[in-house]
Design an enzyme around this catalytic site. Structure first.
Site, mmCIF file in Angstrom:
data_model
loop_
_atom_site.group_PDB
_atom_site.id
_atom_site.type_symbol
_atom_site.label_atom_id
_atom_site.label_comp_id
_atom_site.label_asym_id
_atom_site.label_seq_id
_atom_site.Cartn_x
_atom_site.Cartn_y
_atom_site.Cartn_z
ATOM 1 C CD GLU A 72 -2.494 1.901 0.439
ATOM 2 O OE1 GLU A 72 -2.326 2.816 0.047
ATOM 3 O OE2 GLU A 72 -3.087 0.872 -0.409
ATOM 4 C CB ALA A 73 1.194 3.840 -2.394
ATOM 5 C CG HIS B 48 -18.089 6.285 -8.044
ATOM 6 N ND1 HIS B 48 -19.268 6.368 -7.858
ATOM 7 C CD2 HIS B 48 -17.500 6.528 -6.577
ATOM 8 C CE1 HIS B 48 -19.560 6.677 -6.576
ATOM 9 N NE2 HIS B 48 -18.821 6.366 -5.819
#
Length: 574
Positions: A99-100, A515
């Site tokens: 995860e960044a 989205h």
């Protein structure tokens, strides 16, 4: 009582974060939590042991990073969390999740009423779409999650499942019935821990994801539903379920909120497995590119606290970076349109011209505002009622939506023009079946540079027509007798608009739901980026599981559909 519960939850979350990061000991956690009355001593000891085990396990895992894992998952968003949570059940398989962003421990994540305060912070990527003629030359922000849990950590906590027509379209485009509505419904039932009116036909009870109807909604929310009934609009007991089949319906929102606290996909799927020795979660770690030998993906090149290193995947690598980061990583790795790659001196591994194309997003108009006689304090996530409607009965999907927002939600241009009072609340029209298509391209070959997002909002005239209908519906609902008690006056636009005036109002008020989808679409044709089993065409040992694979964006908020994709990916890998 509710506010006290939320404040206690925030204090507990801060203590949990301190324990997880190793800033306080387990003994101190128990002392503080017990003394403050946040948890009973027994409960504090149990939870402290769990968090302590997670922290120690992840410290050990990160300190002794393996050279090879069975699975590498890139991105801890909604789909990535679901995928890892399910894969981890097989303890013989070692999983690396990258995860960044940071841990999901900020109080503004826990309290869903504060969700919008995460926008513009380090917890999102900060992408902005290029100015386009469809929105009168405006550049519109596209906020996507950069934190454990991804969008489920910073969104409005809305749980809205896709329509039957959405999923049946995916099945048609892939030639695979396992993507159809009936198959997807069974997966959703195993996903959910539904805490509303029992409905075994549509809802699940024993899954990892807590969801419930808007808790103790404001009176203006229930009054809106009364107004919809008075207008002959379909009002449902549940925003999910029957609405998915009929294609229309208004109801209280479903939220992933429990006891006033957000239950993101990290809490639903990751925390229950992060104490296991087969799960390694790296936060604040960036993936520069895929490592490819011929047409086989061997692993990834990482950039983190240990500098630049390569980690291999023995079974598969799965991209779950979302609508922008997944196509970006593919292109940086030589998978994309050869013409585009040459512009940045990137050698082509697989000529896949649709990588980054077909971008879609929902439009939320901000907005139609009403001044309240009194100042309202919003509850839950500030959005408690929503509805979907077909402007034409021959449509297979609704083209318009309405969301009630208990805040003066407006676009930048509309806000400056009207300067609404703080006591305003909004009925926001939405366009949920966009015909406009955008694209994502590289800015450079430097992994640190963000991609270029050309969303091309409202390029298609049908999208504008749908928004006009949704705005007119908002004005009609707001003028009903049922809402009269909550409407001192219509602030924006304050009158019926027509022609060019209405079109400009639409284009100036357009914002996005954030989205982003469709940029690595799934299909059974030669141009599709992934096949029906999420395998990247032209490569071995690489799949994609996120919103980018949607052939057509679902007509609802995308979080539940992303969880479905993560669950489907786990089934396929199993």
């Amino acid at each position: 009582m509710k506010n006290k519960s939320i404040k206690s939850g925030l204090m507990l979350e801060k203590l949990e974060a301190s324990l997880l990061k190793g800033q306080i000991s387990r003994r101190k956690f128990i002392q503080f939590a017990g003394a403050a009355g946040l948890l009973s001593l027994t409960a504090a000891r149990v939870w402290a042991e769990e968090l302590d085990a997670i922290r120690e396990n992840q410290r050990q895992r990160g300190a002794s990073l393996k050279k090879k894992y069975d699975y590498i998952v890139i991105g801890a968003g909604s789909a990535g969390c679901a995928l890892v949570g399910r894969l981890a059940a097989d303890k013989s398989k070692n999983i690396l999740l990258i995860e960044a962003g940071d841990w999901d421990t900020a109080p503004s994540i826990l309290d869903p009423r504060l969700w919008f305060t995460n926008l513009g912070t380090e917890r999102e990527w900060g992408d902005v779409s290029l100015p386009s003629h469809g929105v009168n030359g405006r550049a519109i922000a596209e906020h996507t999650g950069r934190v454990l849990g991804g969008g489920s950590s910073i969104n409005a906590s809305i749980w809205a499942r896709p329509f039957k027509a959405d999923m049946d379209h995916w099945a048609k485009m892939t030639g695979d019935s396992r993507w159809n509505y009936e198959s997807s419904l069974e997966i959703f039932k195993r996903i959910e821990n539904w805490n509303g009116k029992e409905n075994s036909q549509y809802r699940g009870k024993n899954g990892p994801v807590w969801c419930q109807p808007a808790d103790n909604p404001l009176p203006v929310a229930t009054a809106m539903l009364d107004a919809c009934r008075g207008l002959g609009l379909p009002v449902k007991d549940d925003l999910n379920g029957e609405r998915e089949v009929t294609g229309e319906g208004f109801a209280l929102m479903n939220h992933i909120i429990k006891d006033g606290q957000r239950q993101n996909m990290a809490r639903s799927y990751l925390y229950p497995v992060m104490a296991q020795k087969n799960v390694t979660v790296l936060v604040n770690t960036h993936v520069n590119k895929l490592v490819i030998d011929g047409t086989t993906v061997q692993g990834v090149e990482l950039e983190g606290s240990k500098g630049r290193i390569i980690v291999e995947a023995d079974v598969e690598t799965i991209l779950s970076g979302g609508g922008f980061n997944t196509p970006k990583l593919l292109m940086l790795s030589g998978i994309g349109d050869e013409v585009e790659l040459k512009k940045h001196n990137i050698n082509t591994v697989v000529h896949s011209p649709e990588v980054g194309k077909n971008m879609q997003d929902h439009i939320l108009h901000g907005g139609v505002l009403f001044e309240s006689p009194v100042q309202m304090s919003h509850r839950n996530s500030g959005a408690e009622v929503s509805g979907y409607l077909k402007s034409d009965s021959t449509l297979d999907l609704p083209d318009i939506s309405v969301v009630q927002i208990e805040l003066p939600y407006v676009s930048d241009v509309i806000g400056k023009e009207y300067n609404p009072p703080s006591s305003s609340w909004a009925l926001c029209g939405g366009m949920v079946t966009p015909k406009s298509r955008g694209r994502v391209t590289l800015q450079s070959s430097n992994p640190s540079d963000r991609p270029i997002v050309d969303a091309n909002f409202l390029d298609h005239p049908d999208d504008v027509a749908s928004l006009i209908k949704s705005i007119e519906l908002c004005q009609e609902i707001g003028s009903t007798q049922e809402l009269k008690k909550y409407v001192k006056r219509e602030v924006i636009p304050g009158k019926k608009l027509k022609g060019k005036e209405m079109e400009d109002f639409v284009r100036n008020g357009a914002t996005t739901y954030f989205h982003a989808s469709g940029t690595c679409r799934m299909g059974n044709d030669d141009l599709a980026v992934v096949d029906n089993e999420l395998r990247v065409n032209g490569l071995k040992k690489l799949r994609i599981a996120d919103s980018s694979i949607m052939p057509r964006i679902v007509s609802v908020p995308t979080m539940p559909a992303c969880v479905l994709i993560g669950e489907r990916a786990s089934d396929l890998l199993a």
